[in-house]
Design a protein around this motif. Structure first.
Motif, PDB file in Angstrom:
ATOM      1  N   ARG A 252       0.826  -1.222   0.000  1.00  8.39           N
ATOM      2  CA  ARG A 252       0.000   0.000   0.000  1.00  8.39           C
ATOM      3  C   ARG A 252       0.851   1.258   0.000  1.00  8.39           C
ATOM      4  N   ALA A 253       2.053   1.191   0.564  1.00  6.28           N
ATOM      5  CA  ALA A 253       2.895   2.385   0.688  1.00  6.28           C
ATOM      6  C   ALA A 253       3.736   2.675  -0.554  1.00  6.28           C
ATOM      7  N   MET A 254       4.060   1.655  -1.336  1.00  3.41           N
ATOM      8  CA  MET A 254       4.972   1.848  -2.462  1.00  3.41           C
ATOM      9  C   MET A 254       4.240   2.421  -3.678  1.00  3.41           C
ATOM     10  N   THR A 255       4.811   3.468  -4.236  1.00  6.17           N
ATOM     11  CA  THR A 255       4.220   4.143  -5.391  1.00  6.17           C
ATOM     12  C   THR A 255       4.073   3.200  -6.578  1.00  6.17           C
ATOM     13  N   PHE A 256       5.016   2.269  -6.743  1.00  4.41           N
ATOM     14  CA  PHE A 256       4.941   1.331  -7.867  1.00  4.41           C
ATOM     15  C   PHE A 256       3.599   0.598  -7.867  1.00  4.41           C
ATOM     16  N   TYR A 257       3.143   0.142  -6.705  1.00  2.71           N
ATOM     17  CA  TYR A 257       1.890  -0.619  -6.624  1.00  2.71           C
ATOM     18  C   TYR A 257       0.672   0.302  -6.611  1.00  2.71           C
ATOM     19  N   GLN A 258       0.808   1.510  -6.069  1.00  5.82           N
ATOM     20  CA  GLN A 258      -0.299   2.469  -6.097  1.00  5.82           C
ATOM     21  C   GLN A 258      -0.630   2.867  -7.534  1.00  5.82           C
ATOM     22  N   LYS A 259       0.399   2.961  -8.371  1.00  6.33           N
ATOM     23  CA  LYS A 259       0.207   3.390  -9.761  1.00  6.33           C
ATOM     24  C   LYS A 259       0.393   2.236 -10.739  1.00  6.33           C
ATOM     25  N   HIS A 260       0.148   1.037 -10.272  1.00 11.90           N
ATOM     26  CA  HIS A 260       0.356  -0.152 -11.111  1.00 11.90           C
ATOM     27  C   HIS A 260      -0.405  -0.026 -12.427  1.00 11.90           C
ATOM     28  N   ALA A 261       0.314  -0.149 -13.515  1.00 14.60           N
ATOM     29  CA  ALA A 261      -0.227  -0.231 -14.874  1.00 14.60           C
ATOM     30  C   ALA A 261      -0.972   1.018 -15.347  1.00 14.60           C
TER      31      ALA A 261
END
Length: 175
Positions: A95-104
């Motif tokens: 939840r904290a990592m931008t990579f997963y927040q903005k996935h795809a």
């Protein structure tokens, strides 16, 4: 006794070299494929990319782990962090990592490639990741044992921590 010291030291050096070689050449190598990379990022994993697939590389032959999107995200997270973490820590980290927040978000239809992973589902995802690893390894080498790839570490309390112990490479094919 003092005549045995050089022999003992040689034996210790040999065992250390053997142990270190197992770290340099792990038996399991996984390839995580990211798509929708923005031009100019230079091959570095960046927010907006999709975790498109995860493969076991066995002698140059690739075996698909056949994981769902949520499971691919959890696997990617564990491969990035390398720390033993509880399900709650994994959930908080994703939840904290931008990579997963903005996935795809770079994908043409990014809404279908977004996932919110519930904390209560992390352990189920880990079980399914283990099953995917086991199936791919059986396809690659029926004699392979996979119980040390995704490990569970029991703490002094009732918490269990999980850790991925494998060599991982990320690839960014041209879209």
């Amino acid at each position: 006794m003092s005549g045995n010291v050089p022999l003992i030291l040689d034996r210790v050096r040999f065992l250390l070299a053997l142990r270190m070689s197992s770290f340099r050449h792990p038996p399991f190598v996984f390839i995580i494929v990211h798509r929708f990379q923005r031009p100019g990022t230079g091959g570095i994993c960046a927010p907006g990319e999709e975790v498109a697939g995860i493969f076991l590389d066995h002698g140059g032959q690739l075996f698909d782990l056949k994981l769902s999107l949520s499971q691919r995200l959890v696997f990617d997270y564990l491969a990035r962090t390398r720390l033993p973490q509880s399900a709650s820590q994994i959930h908080a980290g994703i939840r904290a990592m931008t990579f997963y927040q903005k996935h795809a978000v770079n994908a043409p239809d990014s809404t279908s490639l977004r996932r919110r992973i519930a904390r209560s589902s992390i352990k189920v995802h880990l079980q399914r990741i283990r099953a995917g690893i086991d199936a791919a390894c059986r396809d690659a080498d029926p004699s392979a044992t996979t119980n040390r790839v995704l490990t569970s570490i029991q703490t002094c309390g009732n918490e269990v921590r999980f850790r991925l112990k494998a060599s991982v490479r990320w690839q960014h094919p041209l879209d």
